[in-house]
Design a protein around this motif. Sequence first.
Motif, PDB file in Angstrom:
ATOM      1  N   ILE A  39       0.848  -1.195   0.000  1.00 61.82           N
ATOM      2  CA  ILE A  39       0.000   0.000   0.000  1.00 61.82           C
ATOM      3  C   ILE A  39       0.881   1.242   0.000  1.00 61.82           C
ATOM      4  O   ILE A  39       2.041   1.194   0.409  1.00 61.82           O
ATOM      5  CB  ILE A  39      -0.952   0.070   1.224  1.00 61.82           C
ATOM      6  N   HIS A  41       0.807   5.616   0.944  1.00 63.62           N
ATOM      7  CA  HIS A  41       0.082   6.696   1.600  1.00 63.62           C
ATOM      8  C   HIS A  41       0.046   7.868   0.630  1.00 63.62           C
ATOM      9  O   HIS A  41       1.093   8.398   0.247  1.00 63.62           O
ATOM     10  CB  HIS A  41       0.728   7.057   2.934  1.00 63.62           C
ATOM     11  N   LEU A  42      -1.163   8.215   0.225  1.00 65.84           N
ATOM     12  CA  LEU A  42      -1.384   9.246  -0.797  1.00 65.84           C
ATOM     13  C   LEU A  42      -1.716  10.561  -0.099  1.00 65.84           C
ATOM     14  O   LEU A  42      -2.727  10.652   0.611  1.00 65.84           O
ATOM     15  CB  LEU A  42      -2.542   8.814  -1.699  1.00 65.84           C
ATOM     16  N   GLY A  43      -0.866  11.559  -0.300  1.00 62.64           N
ATOM     17  CA  GLY A  43      -1.083  12.853   0.333  1.00 62.64           C
ATOM     18  C   GLY A  43      -1.510  13.890  -0.690  1.00 62.64           C
ATOM     19  O   GLY A  43      -0.996  13.913  -1.810  1.00 62.64           O
ATOM     20  N   LEU A  52      -4.235  15.943   3.602  1.00 63.95           N
ATOM     21  CA  LEU A  52      -4.887  14.654   3.858  1.00 63.95           C
ATOM     22  C   LEU A  52      -3.946  13.541   3.419  1.00 63.95           C
ATOM     23  O   LEU A  52      -3.316  13.645   2.362  1.00 63.95           O
ATOM     24  CB  LEU A  52      -6.196  14.545   3.077  1.00 63.95           C
ATOM     25  N   VAL A  53      -3.857  12.493   4.206  1.00 63.55           N
ATOM     26  CA  VAL A  53      -2.999  11.347   3.891  1.00 63.55           C
ATOM     27  C   VAL A  53      -3.829  10.073   4.017  1.00 63.55           C
ATOM     28  O   VAL A  53      -4.280   9.725   5.112  1.00 63.55           O
ATOM     29  CB  VAL A  53      -1.780  11.266   4.840  1.00 63.55           C
ATOM     30  N   ILE A  54      -4.031   9.396   2.896  1.00 64.01           N
ATOM     31  CA  ILE A  54      -4.933   8.255   2.833  1.00 64.01           C
ATOM     32  C   ILE A  54      -4.169   7.009   2.397  1.00 64.01           C
ATOM     33  O   ILE A  54      -3.469   7.045   1.382  1.00 64.01           O
ATOM     34  CB  ILE A  54      -6.046   8.527   1.782  1.00 64.01           C
ATOM     35  N   PRO A  55      -4.292   5.905   3.142  1.00 73.58           N
ATOM     36  CA  PRO A  55      -3.666   4.658   2.684  1.00 73.58           C
ATOM     37  C   PRO A  55      -4.486   4.074   1.537  1.00 73.58           C
ATOM     38  O   PRO A  55      -5.718   4.040   1.615  1.00 73.58           O
ATOM     39  CB  PRO A  55      -3.741   3.748   3.917  1.00 73.58           C
ATOM     40  N   ALA A  57      -4.372   1.349  -2.302  1.00 75.85           N
ATOM     41  CA  ALA A  57      -3.671   0.414  -3.182  1.00 75.85           C
ATOM     42  C   ALA A  57      -3.009   1.174  -4.324  1.00 75.85           C
ATOM     43  O   ALA A  57      -3.473   2.236  -4.729  1.00 75.85           O
ATOM     44  CB  ALA A  57      -4.657  -0.615  -3.732  1.00 75.85           C
ATOM     45  N   SER A  88       3.752   8.096  -0.958  1.00 70.62           N
ATOM     46  CA  SER A  88       4.811   7.674  -0.045  1.00 70.62           C
ATOM     47  C   SER A  88       4.682   6.173   0.202  1.00 70.62           C
ATOM     48  O   SER A  88       3.623   5.697   0.602  1.00 70.62           O
ATOM     49  CB  SER A  88       4.664   8.464   1.266  1.00 70.62           C
ATOM     50  N   VAL A  89       5.751   5.427  -0.089  1.00 69.11           N
ATOM     51  CA  VAL A  89       5.772   3.976   0.137  1.00 69.11           C
ATOM     52  C   VAL A  89       6.944   3.663   1.055  1.00 69.11           C
ATOM     53  O   VAL A  89       8.080   4.056   0.762  1.00 69.11           O
ATOM     54  CB  VAL A  89       5.925   3.200  -1.187  1.00 69.11           C
TER      55      VAL A  89
ATOM     56  N   HIS B  41       2.730   8.052   8.805  1.00 68.47           N
ATOM     57  CA  HIS B  41       3.013   8.901   7.654  1.00 68.47           C
ATOM     58  C   HIS B  41       2.468  10.282   7.975  1.00 68.47           C
ATOM     59  O   HIS B  41       1.259  10.449   8.186  1.00 68.47           O
ATOM     60  CB  HIS B  41       2.415   8.317   6.376  1.00 68.47           C
ATOM     61  N   PRO B  51       1.950  19.155  -1.228  1.00 67.61           N
ATOM     62  CA  PRO B  51       1.751  18.191  -0.145  1.00 67.61           C
ATOM     63  C   PRO B  51       2.998  17.328   0.018  1.00 67.61           C
ATOM     64  O   PRO B  51       3.623  16.939  -0.971  1.00 67.61           O
ATOM     65  CB  PRO B  51       0.574  17.342  -0.655  1.00 67.61           C
ATOM     66  N   VAL B  53       4.506  13.907   2.315  1.00 65.80           N
ATOM     67  CA  VAL B  53       4.151  12.797   3.205  1.00 65.80           C
ATOM     68  C   VAL B  53       5.437  12.065   3.584  1.00 65.80           C
ATOM     69  O   VAL B  53       6.105  11.488   2.723  1.00 65.80           O
ATOM     70  CB  VAL B  53       3.186  11.814   2.524  1.00 65.80           C
ATOM     71  N   CYS B  86      -1.590  15.966   8.965  1.00 64.31           N
ATOM     72  CA  CYS B  86      -2.417  14.782   8.986  1.00 64.31           C
ATOM     73  C   CYS B  86      -1.492  13.614   9.316  1.00 64.31           C
ATOM     74  O   CYS B  86      -0.516  13.364   8.606  1.00 64.31           O
ATOM     75  CB  CYS B  86      -3.078  14.586   7.620  1.00 64.31           C
ATOM     76  N   SER B  88      -1.144   9.681   9.655  1.00 59.79           N
ATOM     77  CA  SER B  88      -1.847   8.503   9.159  1.00 59.79           C
ATOM     78  C   SER B  88      -1.094   7.253   9.607  1.00 59.79           C
ATOM     79  O   SER B  88       0.102   7.113   9.353  1.00 59.79           O
ATOM     80  CB  SER B  88      -1.909   8.599   7.628  1.00 59.79           C
ATOM     81  N   THR B  90      -1.393   3.039   9.531  1.00 64.76           N
ATOM     82  CA  THR B  90      -2.123   1.959   8.865  1.00 64.76           C
ATOM     83  C   THR B  90      -1.528   0.606   9.225  1.00 64.76           C
ATOM     84  O   THR B  90      -0.319   0.411   9.101  1.00 64.76           O
ATOM     85  CB  THR B  90      -2.054   2.140   7.330  1.00 64.76           C
ATOM     86  N   PHE B 106      -8.165  -4.895   0.805  1.00 65.74           N
ATOM     87  CA  PHE B 106      -7.302  -5.229   1.932  1.00 65.74           C
ATOM     88  C   PHE B 106      -8.138  -5.318   3.197  1.00 65.74           C
ATOM     89  O   PHE B 106      -9.145  -4.611   3.330  1.00 65.74           O
ATOM     90  CB  PHE B 106      -6.246  -4.146   2.149  1.00 65.74           C
ATOM     91  N   ILE B 112      -6.577   8.214  11.055  1.00 68.21           N
ATOM     92  CA  ILE B 112      -6.104   9.507  10.584  1.00 68.21           C
ATOM     93  C   ILE B 112      -6.373  10.538  11.676  1.00 68.21           C
ATOM     94  O   ILE B 112      -7.482  10.606  12.203  1.00 68.21           O
ATOM     95  CB  ILE B 112      -6.826   9.915   9.282  1.00 68.21           C
ATOM     96  N   MET B 114      -6.132  14.609  12.314  1.00 68.54           N
ATOM     97  CA  MET B 114      -5.890  15.917  11.716  1.00 68.54           C
ATOM     98  C   MET B 114      -5.772  16.930  12.837  1.00 68.54           C
ATOM     99  O   MET B 114      -6.458  16.830  13.856  1.00 68.54           O
ATOM    100  CB  MET B 114      -7.036  16.278  10.783  1.00 68.54           C
TER     101      MET B 114
END
Lengths: 223, 223
Positions: A39, A41-43, A52-55, A57, A88-89, B41, B51, B53, B86, B88, B90, B106, B112, B114
């Motif tokens: 996965i 983390h998409l910022g 915003l940082v969302i885990p 795929a 970010s991986v 993250h 942004p 991360v 933020c 995060s 996971t 998954f 999260i 904030m």
Amino acid sequence: MPVDDDHVRPTDRTTLRRFNTRGVYDLETINGILDEGLICHLGFVEKRGWPLVIPTAYVRVGRDVYVHGSAASRTMRTLSDGVDVCVSVTLTDGIVLARTAFNHSFNYRSVIIMGRATPVTDPEERLVALKVLTEGLVPGRWSDVRAPTASEIKASALLKIPIDEASVKLRSGPPGDEGEDLEWDTWAGVIPIETLYRPAETDPKLPQEYPIPDYVKAYRRPQ
Amino acid sequence: MPVDDDHVRPTDRTTLRRFNTRGVYDLETINGILDEGLICHLGFVEKRGWPLVIPTAYVRVGRDVYVHGSAASRTMRTLSDGVDVCVSVTLTDGIVLARTAFNHSFNYRSVIIMGRATPVTDPEERLVALKVLTEGLVPGRWSDVRAPTASEIKASALLKIPIDEASVKLRSGPPGDEGEDLEWDTWAGVIPIETLYRPAETDPKLPQEYPIPDYVKAYRRPQ
């Protein structure tokens, strides 16, 4: 901007200012980390200005990364030409126990990709992206499953980000204690961390004797 | 804003719009995920508007999270009253192999947070934060190591974020296929993922017979 087929040119925003010796920009290292990870983390900056940082795929295909962009899609919809993101991986390889509190650290390999994410809108390209996402997650799976319907393809929020601006940070090896700290009377070393894929659990809605495919039994990430 | 001692009130920006049934806001769940995780993250908006991360160490102490903020510190220095971040965290628990490509997913638990990160500037509070970071990573370690010097304390970039606005997303269990998809002729189930802490590797600069502390031998995260 890519320098050549094997390297990414550090730009002002991807050049590492701290731990500069840890910065590596060759594509082989970048691709290896991206392909091993599960996965990202998409910022992104939400339209009201919040980070915003969302885990989610992702999969790498050549010089691009596709991510499942459902979380970002509200933001994306307001920007027809895409949105700046940071992908970010991180692979966590170990806990570094030094003799000094200050030198405690992680062994890790991490990639950051900065760039403009564009939505994948063409249904044909979406289908290809869904296929490579599925195959990137579990190679061999796609031909066994029901393919997406037209409405499922329409419902899929997918983003594409080029691997042009990227940076790698990594650490490996024993603790970094130096000088007289080496004589401090305590154990020092590394606790290695491994991601273990355990035997698959069959869906209770299937007969338990249904054969588990070899690609599931032998599951592991490329390394 | 906290509702009471056990819950966090969903705010406009932490309320989940998608998969709303996956949203949970009780502190027990939030704290459990934060305490099991090893790295977070950290996302923020760089001063030029991008942004960023960054993976980094963190620890929860009561209703606050401390993070190692070296990456953010350049940005922080320009903002005396802190910066919106933020955080995060996971935990990836499994790969869900459905009968349909679309339902692949998954199993995971994710938090999260904030809020406004404020730098920890007081040397006394910094020392406490370094101690809880070390003890959060490896309980029992602090009393065995050389404590930070004044200059090490000064060199530590630490941020504090209150757990006021937070959201949880999680998924568990078998694939979500429904209806006639259940009759699709393929295996379906979950590949469980476990984080394994392997036997410690002693620093080559130590005698290999130096005893490994019990808290290292028995290392595992709270679950």
